[in-house]
Design a protein around this motif. Structure first.
Motif, PDB file in Angstrom:
ATOM      1  N   TRP A 269       0.855  -1.196   0.000  1.00 28.89           N
ATOM      2  CA  TRP A 269       0.000   0.000   0.000  1.00 28.89           C
ATOM      3  C   TRP A 269       0.893   1.248   0.000  1.00 28.89           C
ATOM      4  N   LYS A 270       1.348   1.633  -1.169  1.00 31.72           N
ATOM      5  CA  LYS A 270       2.329   2.710  -1.288  1.00 31.72           C
ATOM      6  C   LYS A 270       1.714   4.098  -1.145  1.00 31.72           C
ATOM      7  N   HIS A 271       0.384   4.200  -1.228  1.00 30.18           N
ATOM      8  CA  HIS A 271      -0.236   5.524  -1.228  1.00 30.18           C
ATOM      9  C   HIS A 271      -1.252   5.691  -0.097  1.00 30.18           C
ATOM     10  N   SER A 272      -1.233   4.790   0.868  1.00 28.76           N
ATOM     11  CA  SER A 272      -2.183   4.867   1.973  1.00 28.76           C
ATOM     12  C   SER A 272      -1.477   5.291   3.256  1.00 28.76           C
ATOM     13  N   VAL A 273      -1.880   6.420   3.804  1.00 24.65           N
ATOM     14  CA  VAL A 273      -1.283   6.901   5.049  1.00 24.65           C
ATOM     15  C   VAL A 273      -1.603   5.947   6.189  1.00 24.65           C
ATOM     16  N   THR A 274      -2.855   5.538   6.294  1.00 23.15           N
ATOM     17  CA  THR A 274      -3.260   4.666   7.403  1.00 23.15           C
ATOM     18  C   THR A 274      -2.541   3.327   7.349  1.00 23.15           C
ATOM     19  N   ALA A 275      -2.457   2.750   6.154  1.00 21.75           N
ATOM     20  CA  ALA A 275      -1.767   1.460   6.021  1.00 21.75           C
ATOM     21  C   ALA A 275      -0.313   1.580   6.438  1.00 21.75           C
ATOM     22  N   GLN A 276       0.321   2.680   6.044  1.00 20.30           N
ATOM     23  CA  GLN A 276       1.727   2.840   6.395  1.00 20.30           C
ATOM     24  C   GLN A 276       1.905   3.156   7.879  1.00 20.30           C
ATOM     25  N   GLN A 277       0.951   3.844   8.476  1.00 22.57           N
ATOM     26  CA  GLN A 277       1.017   4.042   9.925  1.00 22.57           C
ATOM     27  C   GLN A 277       0.928   2.708  10.664  1.00 22.57           C
ATOM     28  N   ILE A 278       0.135   1.794  10.137  1.00 22.31           N
ATOM     29  CA  ILE A 278      -0.011   0.479  10.761  1.00 22.31           C
ATOM     30  C   ILE A 278       1.204  -0.398  10.491  1.00 22.31           C
ATOM     31  N   GLY A 279       1.764  -0.331   9.294  1.00 24.32           N
ATOM     32  CA  GLY A 279       2.804  -1.274   8.899  1.00 24.32           C
ATOM     33  C   GLY A 279       4.230  -0.823   9.090  1.00 24.32           C
ATOM     34  N   SER A 280       4.468   0.472   9.221  1.00 21.53           N
ATOM     35  CA  SER A 280       5.849   0.946   9.319  1.00 21.53           C
ATOM     36  C   SER A 280       6.496   0.516  10.632  1.00 21.53           C
ATOM     37  N   GLY A 281       7.667  -0.067  10.516  1.00 19.84           N
ATOM     38  CA  GLY A 281       8.415  -0.444  11.713  1.00 19.84           C
ATOM     39  C   GLY A 281       9.273   0.678  12.247  1.00 19.84           C
ATOM     40  N   MET A 282       9.438   1.757  11.482  1.00 18.17           N
ATOM     41  CA  MET A 282      10.255   2.893  11.896  1.00 18.17           C
ATOM     42  C   MET A 282       9.409   4.071  12.376  1.00 18.17           C
ATOM     43  N   SER A 283       8.213   4.232  11.802  1.00 14.69           N
ATOM     44  CA  SER A 283       7.393   5.391  12.141  1.00 14.69           C
ATOM     45  C   SER A 283       5.951   5.015  12.444  1.00 14.69           C
ATOM     46  N   GLY A 284       5.697   3.727  12.701  1.00 16.58           N
ATOM     47  CA  GLY A 284       4.336   3.294  12.948  1.00 16.58           C
ATOM     48  C   GLY A 284       4.263   2.096  13.873  1.00 16.58           C
ATOM     49  N   LEU A 285       3.164   1.367  13.770  1.00 17.83           N
ATOM     50  CA  LEU A 285       2.920   0.247  14.673  1.00 17.83           C
ATOM     51  C   LEU A 285       3.756  -0.981  14.348  1.00 17.83           C
ATOM     52  N   GLY A 286       4.288  -1.056  13.150  1.00 19.60           N
ATOM     53  CA  GLY A 286       5.233  -2.123  12.811  1.00 19.60           C
ATOM     54  C   GLY A 286       4.608  -3.475  12.545  1.00 19.60           C
ATOM     55  N   ILE A 287       3.295  -3.535  12.283  1.00 19.21           N
ATOM     56  CA  ILE A 287       2.652  -4.824  12.012  1.00 19.21           C
ATOM     57  C   ILE A 287       3.139  -5.340  10.653  1.00 19.21           C
ATOM     58  N   GLY A 288       3.742  -6.512  10.668  1.00 19.72           N
ATOM     59  CA  GLY A 288       4.285  -7.091   9.442  1.00 19.72           C
ATOM     60  C   GLY A 288       5.685  -6.631   9.097  1.00 19.72           C
TER      61      GLY A 288
END
Length: 766
Positions: A269-288
């Motif tokens: 999901w390269k263009h979704s802010v919410t998805a990246q907030q959930i998936g980012s290990g550096m700036s988000g929740l790091g899921i996955g």
């Protein structure tokens, strides 16, 4: 806790055979580990774990402070201090502990014993002489070398102040004032240690549980080792791990930094802010998200291989509840206007969602807050994760006090009462009697001299040089008073429970109310009040280790003093060198692509200086600020251990209940910022695999190789990282220019605010 049969310095089981070993026998059998009651206390030690681990023998003729000790000790101290300070400025930090030096110094010491000439060398113009090789490498030399190394690995907290002044506030500081700040904060605690060593070292009831692990490790290293059939010796295994780690780190350290943090969610999901907030290990929740770099695993939280399994579980519970329950609810319900700011950030913001322009509220002449400018600009705002992080720090403080009182209060009281009774009657266990009989004690005036000299230099550092550090003389003395008052009670708690209550939050809170608006005064007060206490307890803890290992006290003192001075010089020199040579160090917005010099720890320290120093707790955590609700965490922390204690009393056969440690649960997630979610995830995965699966299925392998594996991985990363910098990166040869050069997970949208109308560079507007 370490256990089993104790082995003496000559690699023989405890026995009553005197030989060269001195076994004190004051009216008893002198026998060992199993004694109990009054007889056990007289002839050994009243603490069972100590009786099972520490020998009651000593070979006073064994060399300790030798030429080999100085060479290997100073080398270990310098290398660890340089490497740890060097890596502290990088995106993925790395901390090399003294265990690495403890492992490496053993074969080096034996090599020196086998190759150096034994001829004595005279010191010119004196009657002194020494031998380059006094015989076989001894256990006592090994202990002193490790104490040297621990001075180099423990860090210099005051370097954070120097860094934020030069790299964040962009102000000048006199190098002598900066160095005096570093050395005095490290050494003022020696004075407190000298005052309280009678209680915290000589008393058998102050037993310092963590030292028993070190005692066991030293004794294991000095047992005669045979290479198992089809296997390797510990040294061979360390060499294999080191070489592998050294070679592999070239990939994440130079060619492909992006594998340090990989997020499948962001790649899909390269263009979704919410998805990246959930998936980012550096700036988000790091899921996955995950990383393929040992530095990601151990960089911020330390090696998981060295932590007990129950600690990993408590940290993981705290991390999971905080990051996957509290933060999502708070953010997506827009608590504290959370959507105006990034989900995961240690920066400070104004009411529009822009980065807080601290220069607008600072009087540049006096470097303090300009209230007219502050009132016309904005209150200070934090990301929701950063705000709750302070709540966790409040809860950790009170939970620690509550937990210790409930679970260990009776024990501490009984041990303290026995300690005072013992001192009145001059009663001591066998270890104290051996030390008193065999070795000359450190004179009190040595400690007093250091206290007076360093106290004077601290006042000079703060008052001289145009008062660059802002802290007035009464603030320096007040910080000393706080450290002095708290050293003994916190030392008693640590010596009996292995838990140290930190004073960092309390000190910055106190000075923030008393002397607000001055960022450097706040951090200087915090450092003198907190670190001088922590240094005193570190000194006492090492002295207790020397007490158990029967190291001459004067040798211990000299090594600790020399190690602290050398480490302070190296930490300061390394920091000053990097701060003055690496262009745009710590400024991620101006650094070239792929540059690792982002200073994550110092970034948090800088923003803390704004929160507690410039703005102050009154304008942050009362009705005048945005976060008065965080004060409820003081009460939450105080009450949280109570249900666990009640359950442990009601179900005493359920041994897992007392392992629920609320201070660790609260502090477990408190490392987020500067650590990231991917660091926690990988730390937990590796820790659970080794400390549960490997420990249960391959216990023999785990016992023999786990600590050595950790040391080898750390050492390989450290040497490659330094080598890459000295040969390539210092010449701006960062790495090949391509997609994988970025030292992040390519989740740029995870940093975006989601409140309507808030604009941020590179982000969509909602």
């Amino acid at each position: 806790m370490a256990g089993g049969v104790a082995v003496n310095g000559n690699d023989q089981p405890n026995s009553d055979k005197p030989s060269k070993l001195d076994i004190l026998d004051d009216g008893g059998s002198g026998g060992g580990g199993g004694g109990g009651g009054e007889e056990g206390e007289i002839n050994d030690n009243p603490i069972e774990q100590v009786r099972l681990t520490v020998p009651i023998t000593d070979d006073a003729s064994q060399p300790a402070l030798t030429f080999r000790t100085w060479v290997l000790g100073l080398m270990s101290c310098v290398i660890l201090a340089f490497v740890n300070q060097f890596f502290s400025y990088r995106t993925n930090q790395l901390t090399i502990t003294s265990v690495s030096a403890q492992i490496v110094s053993l074969p080096l010491g034996k090599l020196m014993a086998a190759t150096l000439p034994r001829k004595k060398i005279g010191v010119p113009l004196t009657n002194w002489s020494f031998s380059l090789n006094p015989g076989p490498f001894t256990l006592k030399e090994h202990v002193l070398i490790t104490i040297f190394a621990s001075s180099g690995s423990s860090g210099v907290y005051a370097i954070n102040i120097i860094t934020i002044v030069k790299a964040f506030y962009h102000r000048s500081i006199h190098p002598l004032a900066a160095y005096l700040l570093a050395i005095t904060t490290q050494m003022i605690g020696y004075g407190w240690a000298g005052v309280f060593r009678k209680f915290l070292v000589d008393s058998p009831y102050m037993w310092w549980p963590a030292n028993l692990v070190q005692v066991s490790l030293f004794r294991a290293f000095h047992e005669k080792e045979r290479r198992p059939r089809g296997g390797t010796t510990r040294l061979q295994f360390f060499s294999l791990v080191f070489a592998t780690s050294f070679a592999y780190y070239i990939i994440p350290g130079y060619f492909f930094p992006s594998i340090s943090a990989i997020s499948f969610v962001c790649l899909i999901w390269k263009h979704s802010v919410t998805a990246q907030q959930i998936g980012s290990g550096m700036s988000g929740l790091g899921i996955g998200s995950f990383g393929l770099d040992w530095n990601t695993v151990a960089g911020f939280l330390g090696s998981p291989l060295a932590n007990p399994g129950f600690v990993i579980v408590n940290v993981l519970v705290g991390f999971g509840l905080f990051l996957y329950v509290v933060i999502p609810i708070a953010y997506w319900s827009n608590s504290f206007e959370a959507k105006k700011f990034p989900l995961f950030s240690s920066h400070t913001f104004d009411s529009t969602g822009a980065k807080y322009n601290v220069t607008r509220v600072l009087n540049q002449a006096n470097f303090d807050i300009d209230m007219d400018q502050y009132n016309s600009y904005s209150k200070l705002y934090l990301s929701v994760l950063f705000a709750f992080n302070y709540g966790l720090s409040f809860a950790t403080l009170t939970a620690t006090i509550s937990h210790v009182c409930l679970f260990h209060g009776k024990t501490i009281y009984q041990m303290w009462k026995k300690t005072t009774d013992q001192l009145k009657g001059h009663f001591a266990d066998v270890h104290t009697r051996i030390m008193k009989k065999n070795y000359e004690q450190v004179p009190d005036w040595w400690f007093v001299s250091i206290l007076v000299i360093m106290g004077g230099l601290a006042l000079f550092a703060c008052q001289g040089f145009g008062a660059q550090l802002q802290l007035p003389w009464w603030g320096v003395l007040f910080s000393f008073a706080i450290a002095f008052v708290f050293t003994l009670p916190i030392g008693v708690v640590q010596a009996t429970t292995n838990i140290q209550v930190g004073l960092n939050v309390i000190t910055e809170l106190i000075i923030g109310f008393i002397y607000p608006g001055r960022p450097l005064a706040n951090v200087a007060f915090k450092t003198y009040g907190y670190i001088s206490m922590a240094q005193a307890l570190s000194f006492v803890s090492d002295f207790k280790l020397g007490h158990y290992m029967k190291i001459p006290p004067k040798s211990m003192f000299i090594v600790q003093l020399a190690g602290t001075i050398v480490a302070s010089v190296v930490y300061f020199g390394t920091a000053w060198w990097l701060l003055t040579t690496v262009e745009n160090i710590c400024d991620a917005s101006l650094l070239s692509e792929g540059s690792p010099w982002t200073c994550p720890g110092d970034d948090v320290f800088y923003n803390a200086s704004i929160i507690w120093g410039v703005i102050g707790p009154k304008r942050m955590f009362t009705k005048e600020g945005n976060y008065p609700q965080m004060n409820w965490f003081f009460l939450i922390g105080l009450l949280a251990p109570v249900p666990v204690w009640i359950l442990s009393r009601k179900f005493p056969n359920q041994k897992w209940i007392p392992l629920i440690n609320m201070p660790i649960i609260f502090s477990g997630a408190g490392g987020l910022l500067p650590a990231k979610s991917v660091n926690y995830i990988m730390w937990a995965i590796v820790g659970i695999f080794f400390n549960f699966y490997v420990y249960s299925r391959f216990k023999g392998w785990w016992a023999r190789h786990t600590y050595i594996l950790s040391a080898g991985l750390d050492a390989g990363v450290a040497f490659t990282g330094v080598l890459l910098f000295l040969t390539l990166q210092s010449y701006d040869v960062i790495g090949p220019t391509w997609w994988g050069l970025q030292a992040d997970d390519h989740c740029s949208l995870a940093k975006c605010p989601t409140a309507p109308g808030v604009k941020a560079p590179g982000c969509p507007t909602f």
